[in-house]
Design an enzyme around this catalytic site. Sequence first.
Site, PDB file in Angstrom:
ATOM      1  N   HIS A  13     -10.260   2.433  -1.161  1.00 59.83           N
ATOM      2  CA  HIS A  13     -10.464   2.096   0.249  1.00 59.83           C
ATOM      3  C   HIS A  13     -11.295   0.821   0.295  1.00 59.83           C
ATOM      4  O   HIS A  13     -12.351   0.751   0.922  1.00 59.83           O
ATOM      5  CB  HIS A  13     -11.143   3.251   1.000  1.00 59.83           C
ATOM      6  CG  HIS A  13     -10.399   3.639   2.244  1.00 59.83           C
ATOM      7  ND1 HIS A  13     -11.004   3.946   3.434  1.00 59.83           N
ATOM      8  CD2 HIS A  13      -9.073   3.753   2.486  1.00 59.83           C
ATOM      9  CE1 HIS A  13     -10.096   4.247   4.345  1.00 59.83           C
ATOM     10  NE2 HIS A  13      -8.919   4.134   3.788  1.00 59.83           N
ATOM     11  N   HIS A  57       0.818  -1.207   0.000  1.00 61.46           N
ATOM     12  CA  HIS A  57       0.000   0.000   0.000  1.00 61.46           C
ATOM     13  C   HIS A  57       0.855   1.261   0.000  1.00 61.46           C
ATOM     14  O   HIS A  57       0.494   2.263  -0.621  1.00 61.46           O
ATOM     15  CB  HIS A  57      -0.927  -0.011   1.226  1.00 61.46           C
ATOM     16  CG  HIS A  57      -2.016   1.001   1.175  1.00 61.46           C
ATOM     17  ND1 HIS A  57      -3.089   0.895   0.312  1.00 61.46           N
ATOM     18  CD2 HIS A  57      -2.202   2.149   1.864  1.00 61.46           C
ATOM     19  CE1 HIS A  57      -3.891   1.919   0.494  1.00 61.46           C
ATOM     20  NE2 HIS A  57      -3.382   2.711   1.418  1.00 61.46           N
TER      21      HIS A  57
END
Length: 740
Positions: free
Chosen positions: A93, A46
Amino acid sequence: MEPTVDLKTAKDHGLSEEEYQQITEILGRTPTFTEIGIYSVMWSEHCSYKNSIAQLKTLPREGPALLAKAGDENAGAIDIGDGLAVVFKIESHNHPSAVEPYQGAATGVGGILRDIFTMGARPVAVLNSLRFGSLENPRVRYLFDGVIRGIGDYGNCFGVPDIGGEIYFEDAYTGNPLVNAMAVGIAKHSELVSAVSKGTGNVALIVGSSTGRDGIHGATFASEELSEKSEARRPSVQIGDPFTEKLLLEASLEIIRKKLLVGIQDMGAAGITCSSSEMSAKGKSGMRIDIDKVPVREEAMTPYEIMLSESQERMLVVCAPENIAEVKKIFEKWGLHAVEIGSVIDGGQLIVNSNGGKVADIPADSLVLGGGAPVYIRQQKRPDYLDKHQKFNLMSVPAAGDMNEALEKLLASPNIASKKWVYQQYDTSVRTSTAVGPGSSAGIIRIRKTDKALAVSTDCNGRYCYLDPRQGAKIAVAESALNVAVSGGRPVGVTNCLNFGNPHDPEIYYQFAESVAGMGEACAAFETPVTGGNVSFYNEDPERAVYPTPVIGMVGVIENTSHITTISFKEAGHHIYLIGQTKDELGGSEYLKTIHNKVTGKLPLINLENHKKTIDLILELIRSKIVLSAQDISDGGLAVALAECCFPNGIGAQLTLDVGIRPDSLLFGETQSRVIFTAAPAGAITIENIAAKYDLPVQKIGTTGGPDLKINELIDMPVAKLRRGYEGAIPAYMESVIKT
């Protein structure tokens, strides 16, 4: 120093044995517990893009109008003239939204907004690109409802219009929905700022909210597959407060406008750890942090927890000592913390102190993308299923017996049906600059004090990318560019959100690499550089990976608001024109899935050169002020596109099409690079003259008017009846009135 940790602890943090050994070599010793936490989040996919950056570097990232290139800043920035820049980015998300849909989606919106205003831009619009499983599944309906409320509540309270996006429903997303949020802002060139820390003796302040335990290891949570244990990871989902974010926006823009800072960065993924290390590495400097000075809202928080917390609505600001008082005064005025927690130091070390001793002492550059973070090129294997699908004989599929019934069913399928149930929950016009909101080809925002506007679109057909990753990604870029063009905008730049499964699976990595290659080819052809974005791997549930879904966010500039164009037929008696030629192409289509329950076949071909000419042609026609409405043809084909043009004003149409292919291909095939537009009869000669310059087929195919949509002898339906099914489908699901 804190006690050191062993290999098992490192593995528990998601690090490999090789990575642990690399860390010990960098430090020249065994890492502390806080240090291993810092490395684990910064070297997660990430934050580090370790499994993707090698591919991403192949994308076209140069352009004369670029003010911030991909990877340089929190978001991309493009010069749009008049001393102004458009700043934009899209991010995912997904995993937080799978376990806590409301807060996961809300904080996704909050995070992308901060990326925009930390660059000195005021957010003017948000969009969202969403994927869910079948709405017949109660769990999916719960996720869908929670995500939409989260997006709506955060954006509405913050005060930014939601002007568009897209939603698809496919079984592949059942356990792992995709929630991609895009934000767009406007900034003066002179007020663009950087996420940098430099100048020995300058001061680091944490501003905004207090720090809690929410979101700890959110970055690593986003870098692993979802499983039955994921529900226990709810603490990894941040909690958002849009009212505080609005205050943070105003305070941040005020200190930027008054030139009181050296640099500023949002505390998103990996919190203080990420902002301090990235800003320091960029400025080729070090930073010393006294972690005990960070305002916290929970008792007995450890340095590890404070460094890794992803509590929302926080920034790291670096400023000169003489500006500290003014910065604090401004944040105090807005009711927010502004607390000195550290200082810029010589060298490149990130040093974290607590209780008078060190808990971390790390070379900042070793933590970040482009520095010491690992870079991997994973194994690839072309999936066997691709040949099976691409060789499928579509002639073995019979044409629908009743084309009227097929059109009704397509218009009521959730992928095509009206998304009004969704966007009615959003404030689409706050700040009064929205020219075109959700429901058209692109959302459009007027740029104040100019004659210009921005057209913005998101697009990706995951089913296409599953059947042919390279071709599907090309089509995603092409479709997004055409969405902008038919709205009157010249495409100028791309942001992307690349959603895939586990990159350690060679077939998944093949899908990823091929998608990036296709995206790069299309962006180069359309001269739309990639300004940045996000990679989201590990989008899998225990049963399957999601379809490869490289979402494209496209921004276009409308030079004059008189060029703004929408899809709706304006009045009776206008001529309907078709740009492009319809071919016998049904592979991967919504028709094939909805009517025949098949996801298969060879995709429609995309000729990038012809597509670019199509964009240029429709833009010239629009700027000549001949075009009264325009709509690109995509999901559901020509008949669906025509119906969507009829719905806004209830105006029907009568069309006569050349018949040289099977009727379902004619009506529902998804041949690329096609546009329908309307013009007054007096414009026929001008249209013919302009079209002749582009060597593209342009033909008059019908006329607007009447209450019905009629196409040859194949379709004859009242517009009102078609619209009822189109507008009623999703509300029926969400009221649990599922019609079988």
